[in-house]
Scaffold this active site. Structure first.
Site, mmCIF file in Angstrom:
data_model
loop_
_atom_site.group_PDB
_atom_site.id
_atom_site.type_symbol
_atom_site.label_atom_id
_atom_site.label_comp_id
_atom_site.label_asym_id
_atom_site.label_seq_id
_atom_site.Cartn_x
_atom_site.Cartn_y
_atom_site.Cartn_z
ATOM 1 N N PHE A 6 0.402 -1.293 -0.089
ATOM 2 C CA PHE A 6 -0.159 -0.141 -0.352
ATOM 3 C C PHE A 6 0.488 0.920 -0.120
ATOM 4 O O PHE A 6 1.934 1.275 0.363
ATOM 5 C CB PHE A 6 -1.074 -0.122 1.519
ATOM 6 C CG PHE A 6 -2.068 -0.975 1.761
ATOM 7 C CD1 PHE A 6 -2.544 -1.461 0.456
ATOM 8 C CD2 PHE A 6 -2.284 -1.399 1.951
ATOM 9 C CE1 PHE A 6 -3.518 -2.247 0.245
ATOM 10 C CE2 PHE A 6 -3.302 -2.602 2.427
ATOM 11 C CZ PHE A 6 -3.649 -3.062 1.130
ATOM 12 N N HIS A 22 19.318 -20.484 -9.832
ATOM 13 C CA HIS A 22 19.384 -21.588 -10.446
ATOM 14 C C HIS A 22 18.662 -22.069 -11.319
ATOM 15 O O HIS A 22 17.389 -21.677 -10.754
ATOM 16 C CB HIS A 22 20.188 -22.614 -9.367
ATOM 17 C CG HIS A 22 21.230 -22.635 -8.114
ATOM 18 N ND1 HIS A 22 21.009 -22.404 -6.624
ATOM 19 C CD2 HIS A 22 22.930 -21.711 -8.404
ATOM 20 C CE1 HIS A 22 22.627 -22.493 -6.609
ATOM 21 N NE2 HIS A 22 23.628 -21.463 -7.258
ATOM 22 N N GLU A 25 15.667 -25.044 -11.210
ATOM 23 C CA GLU A 25 15.145 -24.970 -9.911
ATOM 24 C C GLU A 25 13.720 -24.268 -10.199
ATOM 25 O O GLU A 25 13.516 -23.054 -9.092
ATOM 26 C CB GLU A 25 15.805 -24.408 -8.786
ATOM 27 C CG GLU A 25 16.669 -24.695 -8.461
ATOM 28 C CD GLU A 25 18.392 -24.484 -7.725
ATOM 29 O OE1 GLU A 25 17.824 -23.872 -6.987
ATOM 30 O OE2 GLU A 25 19.448 -25.390 -7.150
ATOM 31 N N ARG A 80 22.798 -24.223 -14.394
ATOM 32 C CA ARG A 80 22.382 -24.207 -13.129
ATOM 33 C C ARG A 80 22.725 -23.187 -13.159
ATOM 34 O O ARG A 80 22.015 -22.156 -12.380
ATOM 35 C CB ARG A 80 23.495 -25.547 -12.320
ATOM 36 C CG ARG A 80 23.661 -24.373 -10.586
ATOM 37 C CD ARG A 80 24.209 -25.286 -9.900
ATOM 38 N NE ARG A 80 25.101 -25.073 -8.457
ATOM 39 C CZ ARG A 80 24.213 -24.548 -7.770
ATOM 40 N NH1 ARG A 80 23.201 -25.142 -7.391
ATOM 41 N NH2 ARG A 80 24.861 -24.319 -6.654
ATOM 42 N N HIS A 151 15.151 -22.110 -3.742
ATOM 43 C CA HIS A 151 15.952 -22.599 -4.250
ATOM 44 C C HIS A 151 14.864 -24.277 -4.251
ATOM 45 O O HIS A 151 14.002 -24.231 -4.120
ATOM 46 C CB HIS A 151 17.408 -23.367 -3.859
ATOM 47 C CG HIS A 151 18.130 -21.635 -3.733
ATOM 48 N ND1 HIS A 151 19.632 -21.662 -4.874
ATOM 49 C CD2 HIS A 151 17.971 -20.832 -3.473
ATOM 50 C CE1 HIS A 151 19.641 -20.449 -4.567
ATOM 51 N NE2 HIS A 151 19.436 -19.759 -3.679
ATOM 52 N N GLU A 228 15.073 -24.252 0.295
ATOM 53 C CA GLU A 228 15.060 -25.861 -0.491
ATOM 54 C C GLU A 228 13.985 -26.045 -0.268
ATOM 55 O O GLU A 228 13.317 -26.694 -0.033
ATOM 56 C CB GLU A 228 16.840 -26.395 -0.691
ATOM 57 C CG GLU A 228 17.722 -25.868 -0.276
ATOM 58 C CD GLU A 228 18.287 -25.694 -1.970
ATOM 59 O OE1 GLU A 228 17.515 -26.076 -1.838
ATOM 60 O OE2 GLU A 228 19.228 -25.046 -1.697
#
Ligand code: ZN
Length: 269
Positions: A6, A22, A25, A80, A151, A228
């Site tokens: 906002f 990467h 991913e 990657r 990731h 991850e």
């Protein structure tokens, strides 16, 4: 990059959500886009979201490594790195998450351009990483209170340090550990998935030049995490379609829980 919040006359604190450094991913981009859509959709519906957008500006970067990402669609699904040319070799690319300028070139980073963990010729050599670091460092930008680097895979919620296996007592270990615990609780409550949490260098392996170490060590953002996402290795980077939405839902629940906790901790609100 998408900025959501906002408007305010006062300077606001901010969150940064980072994805797809990467290239392979892909689930990280799905989570970033889901998050952006979800917080906008819940405005006026969920009072927590309203408060989170009043107090914080959310910066969502869905694809930090666009050249690498395109390459995973056209040529090599498991690519990657970035797509930079390297001097004196035909090996291409730098590991964007070994390229940050804090403890750059230490343990867990490679000086071999042919390695998947190549740290680059110098810190911040990659235009993507340089641009991000410049943006985050600008004093005219608001104060970042949360940095998330998304990731896959392994189902982990990790805090600094990455470059060493052990944290020392003067680090903000307890705050980070408590926040990571709340995040993985929100995840398990959503679809029953278990995420492990802890300091990155201990839970995974020491790796230098990573984003969260620079954001914490140089910018002083205590709540700086590598996440991850799914899965635990059955499909790895090739996460099946039916797991995309549940992964987004549980990650969103965790991010909202973290945001809400920061909101409650904020003095004067
Ligand atoms: Zn990664």
């Amino acid at each position: 990059m998408v900025t959501i919040g906002f408007p305010s006359n006062k300077s606001k604190d901010s969150f940064w959500i980072n994805s797809e450094v990467h290239a392979r991913e892909w689930i990280s981009t799905a989570v970033a886009l889901y998050l952006a859509n979800q917080i906008v959709s819940e405005v006026g519906v969920d009072p927590v979201v309203d408060e989170l957008l009043r107090v914080y500006d959310w910066y969502v970067m869905p694809v930090l490594n666009p050249d690498g990402y395109v390459y995973t669609w056209t040529t090599d699904r498991l690519w990657r790195k970035t797509r930079s040319m390297n001097m004196g070799t035909t090996c291409v690319g730098v590991d964007g998450n070994r390229n940050y300028g804090y403890k750059w070139g230490g343990e867990g980073a490679s000086s071999d351009p042919c390695s998947n963990e190549y740290m680059g010729p110098f810190a911040f050599s990659e235009p993507e990483i340089h641009a991000l670091a410049t943006f985050l460092s600008r004093t005219s930008n608001t104060n970042f209170r949360l940095f998330l680097d998304l990731h896959s895979y392994s189902q982990l919620w990790l805090y600094p340090w990455s470059y060493v296996a052990e944290n020392t007592p003067e680090d903000d270990y307890e705050q980070q550990n408590q926040m990571a615990k709340l995040a993985v609780q929100a995840i398990v409550e959503t679809h029953g998935q278990t995420y492990t949490y802890g300091n990155s260098g201990g839970v995974m392996y020491p790796a230098s030049g990573m984003s969260i170490d620079w954001v914490y060590g140089v910018l002083g953002v205590v709540h700086s995490y590598t996440v991850e996402l799914r899965d635990l290795g059955e499909y790895g980077f090739l996460l099946p379609e039916y797991e995309i939405t549940p992964t987004c839902e549980e990650a969103y629940a965790a991010i909202k829980r973290v945001g809400q906790t920061l909101l409650n901790d904020k003095p004067g609100i």
